[in-house]
Design a protein around this motif. Structure first.
Motif, PDB file in Angstrom:
ATOM      1  N   PRO A   1       0.830  -1.211   0.000  1.00 54.28           N
ATOM      2  CA  PRO A   1       0.000   0.000   0.000  1.00 54.28           C
ATOM      3  C   PRO A   1       0.857   1.251   0.000  1.00 54.28           C
ATOM      4  O   PRO A   1       1.979   1.262   0.513  1.00 54.28           O
ATOM      5  N   ILE A   2       0.324   2.316  -0.585  1.00 50.40           N
ATOM      6  CA  ILE A   2       1.033   3.598  -0.587  1.00 50.40           C
ATOM      7  C   ILE A   2       0.405   4.567   0.402  1.00 50.40           C
ATOM      8  O   ILE A   2       0.916   5.676   0.576  1.00 50.40           O
ATOM      9  N   GLY A   3      -0.684   4.158   1.041  1.00 50.17           N
ATOM     10  CA  GLY A   3      -1.345   5.039   2.001  1.00 50.17           C
ATOM     11  C   GLY A   3      -2.257   4.264   2.931  1.00 50.17           C
ATOM     12  O   GLY A   3      -2.573   3.092   2.688  1.00 50.17           O
ATOM     13  N   THR A   4      -2.706   4.918   3.971  1.00 49.22           N
ATOM     14  CA  THR A   4      -3.550   4.242   4.966  1.00 49.22           C
ATOM     15  C   THR A   4      -4.998   4.127   4.515  1.00 49.22           C
ATOM     16  O   THR A   4      -5.719   3.259   4.985  1.00 49.22           O
ATOM     17  N   LYS A   5      -5.430   5.002   3.608  1.00 55.94           N
ATOM     18  CA  LYS A   5      -6.838   4.978   3.206  1.00 55.94           C
ATOM     19  C   LYS A   5      -7.150   3.782   2.324  1.00 55.94           C
ATOM     20  O   LYS A   5      -8.248   3.220   2.395  1.00 55.94           O
TER      21      LYS A   5
ATOM     22  N   LEU B   1       7.706   8.960  -6.147  1.00 57.38           N
ATOM     23  CA  LEU B   1       6.736  10.051  -6.129  1.00 57.38           C
ATOM     24  C   LEU B   1       5.325   9.547  -5.845  1.00 57.38           C
ATOM     25  O   LEU B   1       4.546  10.216  -5.159  1.00 57.38           O
ATOM     26  N   VAL B   2       4.991   8.376  -6.367  1.00 54.92           N
ATOM     27  CA  VAL B   2       3.684   7.785  -6.083  1.00 54.92           C
ATOM     28  C   VAL B   2       3.540   7.535  -4.588  1.00 54.92           C
ATOM     29  O   VAL B   2       2.470   7.756  -4.004  1.00 54.92           O
ATOM     30  N   ASP B   3       4.613   7.070  -3.945  1.00 49.14           N
ATOM     31  CA  ASP B   3       4.573   6.893  -2.490  1.00 49.14           C
ATOM     32  C   ASP B   3       4.305   8.227  -1.794  1.00 49.14           C
ATOM     33  O   ASP B   3       3.526   8.300  -0.831  1.00 49.14           O
ATOM     34  N   GLY B   4       4.956   9.294  -2.270  1.00 53.90           N
ATOM     35  CA  GLY B   4       4.725  10.613  -1.689  1.00 53.90           C
ATOM     36  C   GLY B   4       3.306  11.104  -1.919  1.00 53.90           C
ATOM     37  O   GLY B   4       2.706  11.746  -1.044  1.00 53.90           O
ATOM     38  N   ILE B   5       2.749  10.799  -3.087  1.00 51.94           N
ATOM     39  CA  ILE B   5       1.369  11.177  -3.368  1.00 51.94           C
ATOM     40  C   ILE B   5       0.421  10.438  -2.426  1.00 51.94           C
ATOM     41  O   ILE B   5      -0.592  11.001  -1.978  1.00 51.94           O
ATOM     42  N   GLY B   6       0.745   9.191  -2.097  1.00 53.97           N
ATOM     43  CA  GLY B   6      -0.066   8.463  -1.118  1.00 53.97           C
ATOM     44  C   GLY B   6      -0.114   9.173   0.218  1.00 53.97           C
ATOM     45  O   GLY B   6      -1.171   9.249   0.864  1.00 53.97           O
TER      46      GLY B   6
ATOM     47  N   GLU C   1       0.494  19.885  -5.671  1.00 54.02           N
ATOM     48  CA  GLU C   1      -0.853  20.441  -5.742  1.00 54.02           C
ATOM     49  C   GLU C   1      -1.805  19.737  -4.779  1.00 54.02           C
ATOM     50  O   GLU C   1      -2.655  20.390  -4.149  1.00 54.02           O
ATOM     51  N   ILE C   2      -1.689  18.422  -4.651  1.00 57.61           N
ATOM     52  CA  ILE C   2      -2.550  17.681  -3.722  1.00 57.61           C
ATOM     53  C   ILE C   2      -2.235  18.096  -2.287  1.00 57.61           C
ATOM     54  O   ILE C   2      -3.139  18.285  -1.457  1.00 57.61           O
ATOM     55  N   GLY C   3      -0.951  18.241  -1.982  1.00 55.76           N
ATOM     56  CA  GLY C   3      -0.577  18.700  -0.649  1.00 55.76           C
ATOM     57  C   GLY C   3      -1.111  20.093  -0.360  1.00 55.76           C
ATOM     58  O   GLY C   3      -1.594  20.371   0.747  1.00 55.76           O
ATOM     59  N   GLU C   4      -1.049  20.997  -1.364  1.00 58.18           N
ATOM     60  CA  GLU C   4      -1.578  22.348  -1.182  1.00 58.18           C
ATOM     61  C   GLU C   4      -3.086  22.324  -0.968  1.00 58.18           C
ATOM     62  O   GLU C   4      -3.620  23.074  -0.143  1.00 58.18           O
ATOM     63  N   ALA C   5      -3.787  21.461  -1.719  1.00 58.01           N
ATOM     64  CA  ALA C   5      -5.236  21.357  -1.550  1.00 58.01           C
ATOM     65  C   ALA C   5      -5.590  20.911  -0.135  1.00 58.01           C
ATOM     66  O   ALA C   5      -6.511  21.442   0.493  1.00 58.01           O
TER      67      ALA C   5
END
Length: 241
Positions: A24-28, A128-133, A202-206
């Motif tokens: 997984p790349i994120g908890t969600k 970067l995908v991991d960071g996006i997660g 951009e996702i982080g800024e949002a």
């Protein structure tokens, strides 16, 4: 390299790709998978309970089960567990599903989709995908209360559900042999990394902008309470000197 070494290397590569696909790349995304597993377990217990109740009624009303009946019930319970353990499979999201996903699940379902694409991406893009997660995890709590008809919801749906998947899918549509050849001054690999870098930001800024809105509301509420209650403390109560 011997044939045995080639087979071993191929098997090792396949195992690594499988691990990458499951990681997984994120908890969600993990939360959505856990919810699906919990529903499966619930169905298994319900179906198993129904089998046991039916067997008990049969044994009390019609005839005792006996050894053969007990074995039949046991086999039926195993079959029920196997069936509901396999069905329904986890609904892996498709790219076309993401723009229409429930806003509350958008972050998790996008993470799941990215996890499936991650093994086919170059190493810098996978990082970067991991960071996006991580950024999607920050964004997800804000999406639980965001008005789905608001401009912010529309912007996030386009950013996360359309622009991000289309960038990754567009890269994958390019033949593998051409991905390192320069076009208009950049290779597809470089273009993918540049686009993912921008989208991660951009996702982080949002996420931070939505959180800032909630912080402003909290500060306004605190100021209101201060004016309401601390102001009263400074006033003389009726009947006092």
């Amino acid at each position: 390299m011997s044939e045995v070494d080639k087979v071993r290397l191929s098997a090792t590569s396949a195992i690594e790709r499988s691990r990458e696909r499951r990681r997984p790349i994120g908890t969600k995304s993990m939360a959505l998978r856990r919810q699906h597993l919990a529903r499966k377990i619930g169905r298994i217990f319900l179906a198993g309970g129904a089998v046991l109740i039916a067997a008990a009624i049969f044994g009390l009303v019609i005839q005792p089960l006996g050894f053969a009946g007990v074995m039949a019930v046991t086999l039926l319970l195993v079959a029920v567990a196997f069936l509901f353990g396999k069905w329904p499979p986890f609904p892996e999201p498709r790219q076309a599903d993401l723009p229409k996903a429930d806003l509350k699940q958008l972050a998790g379902r996008t993470e799941i989709w990215l996890e499936a694409q991650r093994p086919a991406l170059p190493a810098p893009a996978r990082q970067l995908v991991d960071g996006i997660g991580v950024q999607l995890d920050l964004l997800a709590p804000q999406l639980q209360t965001l008005d789905t008809s608001s401009p912010a919801a529309a912007n996030i749906r386009k950013l996360v559900g359309e622009d991000l998947p289309e960038l990754v899918a567009g890269y994958q549509r390019i033949p593998a042999g051409l991905r390192k050849e320069a076009h208009a001054g950049r290779t597809p690999d470089e273009t993918l990394v540049g686009g993912l870098t921008m989208l991660e930001r951009e996702i982080g800024e949002a996420a931070r902008n939505l959180a800032a809105g909630e912080l402003d509301k909290l500060a306004t509420r605190e100021r209101y309470l201060q004016l309401k209650y601390q102001g009263l403390e400074g006033e003389d109560l009726p009947g006092t000197d």
